[in-house]
Design a protein around this motif. Structure first.
Motif, PDB file in Angstrom:
ATOM      1  N   SER A 467       0.806  -1.219   0.000  1.00 14.05           N
ATOM      2  CA  SER A 467       0.000   0.000   0.000  1.00 14.05           C
ATOM      3  C   SER A 467       0.842   1.273   0.000  1.00 14.05           C
ATOM      4  N   HIS A 468       0.147   2.362  -0.299  1.00 13.50           N
ATOM      5  CA  HIS A 468       0.717   3.709  -0.207  1.00 13.50           C
ATOM      6  C   HIS A 468       1.040   4.092   1.234  1.00 13.50           C
ATOM      7  N   ASP A 469       0.485   3.378   2.205  1.00  5.71           N
ATOM      8  CA  ASP A 469       0.754   3.696   3.615  1.00  5.71           C
ATOM      9  C   ASP A 469       2.098   3.142   4.095  1.00  5.71           C
ATOM     10  N   ARG A 470       2.930   2.666   3.155  1.00  4.13           N
ATOM     11  CA  ARG A 470       4.303   2.207   3.408  1.00  4.13           C
ATOM     12  C   ARG A 470       4.360   0.864   4.139  1.00  4.13           C
ATOM     13  N   THR A 471       3.282   0.136   4.138  1.00  5.40           N
ATOM     14  CA  THR A 471       3.268  -1.169   4.804  1.00  5.40           C
ATOM     15  C   THR A 471       2.855  -2.259   3.825  1.00  5.40           C
ATOM     16  N   ALA A 472       3.242  -3.488   4.167  1.00  2.08           N
ATOM     17  CA  ALA A 472       2.711  -4.690   3.527  1.00  2.08           C
ATOM     18  C   ALA A 472       2.012  -5.496   4.614  1.00  2.08           C
ATOM     19  N   ARG A 473       0.931  -6.167   4.266  1.00  2.47           N
ATOM     20  CA  ARG A 473       0.139  -6.880   5.271  1.00  2.47           C
ATOM     21  C   ARG A 473      -0.200  -8.281   4.787  1.00  2.47           C
TER      22      ARG A 473
END
Length: 657
Positions: A467-473
């Protein structure tokens, strides 16, 4: 003793003896000296001005280009970070016109390697932009690591002292960290790895890369069972051969000939049933170490297992002399509305994510069949009649339409069986769809910003998002909340890939790095530094040891997961690498680019070619480029090797028909 320690001891002595007047006089003197120093520093900074930056950098540039050829390529590495920090210091002092003139005077030197960064920095028009722009802020608050040999470092220090270039010396001390090595200069072919931005903790990458990575394959895989089946078949065949030899000794010559022919027929049947190329491929895969899964993996159905075994028996072995067949699906008349394409593992299903928030799935077995509304090309425009026949019965249109997102769809991924498909969107959600029910099953919410990529795990059930939120989940199909959140990138996470053993996940980011994460702990176990632009695509080798990454500049890099180092860069594309894929043996990697080409690379000779480059100074990527497949005008969005080693590709035609 240090000055501070002496002062503390002196004040402690005066206080102990009660000499309070002397103590007060000393404190006043220190305050006066400190204020005078600050004033002098401020005056020096104001007097330094843009002219000293321009003059100092110009002389440093002339000296670097005029140095000995043996050390020149090392010394030239210093120029780019000095250039951008001189520019930003002039901006910070409020000299906008002078900063613009300085930037335009020397930008041409760095356009070849840093064009995209220069275009972003060119937009800085005021001191406030230095904090507002993410790139400028990270540059000013970070240092640059530059590798130099000991003699090059000595030459640089001698020049700065002799030229009394204190302005350049201050910039270098503040923003550059040198890694000085003994011996000869670092090879010019290693330039991709010598200059990299690091955070406040400069040793972070080194510390992370010291962690152990178990890159092997899972125990008791389908390939292992097939290998065992082949071994048993060969053992039985060997026993039969021995029996035939004994019988032939007792039989007449003509009977012996009949036995030999029947034996040959039996052997041909076995080879035809099991596949000629499977033996060598599976034995290659079996060389990889075996590891236990860290996640509770789903149980594979008998039907799926049989399908995989059939594909493995019919797999074609690929090498530099036997290249794969390629099937290219071209979307036409998409009017720049197509954002992503994905292909199922067997190539039977094709999906496209569009800017109108829709997801469309094509069954390739039904393509080419006449429709009542008239035949249409793959990916017809929204005004085409077939697009409007949403309410018709199945089989009367070319695709299945899935609607539910409230923003453009940026990624989609089929599960290994093709029964489910995931889609991610700018609405920050991920949706799970059933290709059998043609319905939305689950909407996963967790990200706060657009989700750029989503990928099913090798065995299904689990999937990962970027994501654009700088995380991978990491997610599982049966839970609406993420199982792990992997944070650490300094910018958008643009692409993700699962490791072959499901224990690791790779992420590529706009911060120009690739990270490898442990799915159990959620911690980063590798940081791969070397790209000079955002990383757009990733691929894992079938044995799990190597990883390929492609960036916005068209460079493909092959990484060794065990060491964290780049095996070799592959140079050939001239723009974005949208997709990468390894063949089933892992000896060929395919790259699809926005330059409308698919290129096949021989990665088995990477180590040999790298050694030859050091000796001959040649370009290793030319040695490994096997073939180029050029489309007329179709940027390649995705690549997928089927289990039978056929290469599927898809893209959107950018011209007019």
């Amino acid at each position: 003793m240090e000055d501070e320690e002496i002062e503390k001891a002196l004040f402690a002595y005066l206080k102990k003896k009660g000499f309070w007047q002397t103590e007060r006089a000393l404190q006043e003197e220190q305050s006066r000296i400190s204020s005078a120093t600050l004033t002098e520093t401020a005056l020096c900074r104001s007097e330094r001005g843009p002219a000293l930056y321009h003059d100092g950098y110009s002389k440093l540039r002339t000296w670097a280009y005029g140095s000995l050829d043996l050390y020149k390529h090392e010394l030239l590495r210093v120029l780019y970070p000095v250039f951008i920090h001189c520019f930003m210091d002039i901006i910070a002092d409020g000299h906008m016109q002078e900063a613009r003139a300085f930037f335009q005077s020397f930008r041409e030197d760095h356009e070849l390697m840093h064009l995209r960064d220069l275009r972003k920095l060119e937009g800085i028009l005021s001191p406030s932009h230095l904090e507002e722009m993410e790139l400028a802020r990270s540059l000013r608050h970070s240092k640059v690591n530059i590798k130099l040999c000991e003699y090059s470092y000595t030459l640089l220090l001698q020049y700065l002292r002799k030229a009394q270039s204190f302005t350049m010396l201050e910039v270098i001390n503040e923003h550059i960290n040198f890694e000085v090595s003994s011996g000869q200069p670092v090879s010019i072919t290693d330039d991709l790895d010598v200059l990299a931005l690091v955070g406040n903790n400069q040793d972070l990458a080194k510390q992370v890369n010291q962690k152990e990575v178990h890159w092997g394959l899972l125990e008791d895989t389908v390939e292992e069972r097939l290998e065992k089946t082949l071994s048993d078949s060969e053992k039985v065949e060997g026993e039969n051969k021995d029996m035939d030899v004994d019988d032939n000794k007792k039989r007449p010559a003509d009977v012996g000939k009949q036995g030999a022919s029947s034996k040959k027929l039996k052997k041909d049947k076995i080879v035809g049933a099991m596949g000629k190329g499977v033996r060598s491929e599976t034995s290659t895969v079996s060389l990889a170490p075996r590891v236990k899964p860290e996640l509770t993996l789903p149980i594979m159905s008998n039907e799926m297992e049989q399908s995989i075994l059939n594909d493995l028996r019919n797999r074609v072995q690929l090498n530099s002399m036997a290249l794969p067949s390629i099937c290219l699906y071209t979307f036409v008349n998409t009017h720049h509305g197509l954002n992503c394409v994905s292909i199922s593992s067997d190539g039977s299903l094709l999906s496209g994510g569009f800017s109108d928030s829709s997801l469309k799935v094509w069954d390739m077995s039904k393509m080419g069949q006449p429709l009542k509304a008239g035949p249409h090309s793959l990916g017809e425009s929204e005004s085409a009649p077939s697009e409007l026949l949403v309410g018709l019965e199945e089989g009367k249109r070319a695709y299945t339409l899935f609607q539910g997102h409230s923003g453009p769809v940026y990624s989609s991924s089929f599960c290994p069986t093709g029964e489910f498909i995931l889609s991610s969107s700018s609405d920050s959600t991920i949706r799970l769809w059933s290709t059998k029910l043609n319905a939305n099953l689950v909407c996963y919410k967790g990200h706060n910003y657009p989700v750029w990529d989503v990928q099913f795990g090798p065995l299904g059930h689990y999937f990962v998002s970027a994501s654009h939120d700088r995380t991978a989940r990491i997610w599982s199909m049966d839970r609406i909340q993420p199982l792990r959140i992997m944070a650490g990138h300094l910018s958008d996470v643009d692409c993700v890939r699962w490791h072959a053993n499901c224990n690791y996940i790779a992420t590529g980011s706009s911060d120009k790095t690739v990270r490898l994460w442990d799915v159990q702990s959620g911690e980063s176990v590798r940081i791969f530094i070397g790209h000079r632009s955002m990383v757009l695509s990733l691929a894992m080798s079938p044995d799990g040891r190597y990883m390929a990454s492609g960036d916005e500049d068209g460079i493909v890099m092959i990484w060794d997961l065990s060491t964290g180092r780049c095996v070799t860069p592959l140079l050939g594309h001239n723009t974005c690498i949208w997709s990468l894929a390894f063949s089933c043996e892992g000896n060929i990697v395919a790259s699809g680019s926005a330059d409308s080409t698919v290129k096949l690379w021989d990665v088995t000779s990477s180590n040999k070619a790298a050694k030859l480059d050091d000796i001959k100074g040649s370009t290793s990527s030319r040695l490994r480029l096997l073939k180029v497949f050029a489309t007329r005008s179709t940027p390649v969005y995705t690549l997928q090797f089927s289990r039978r080693n056929m290469l599927f590709a898809a893209g959107a035609f950018s011209g007019d028909i």
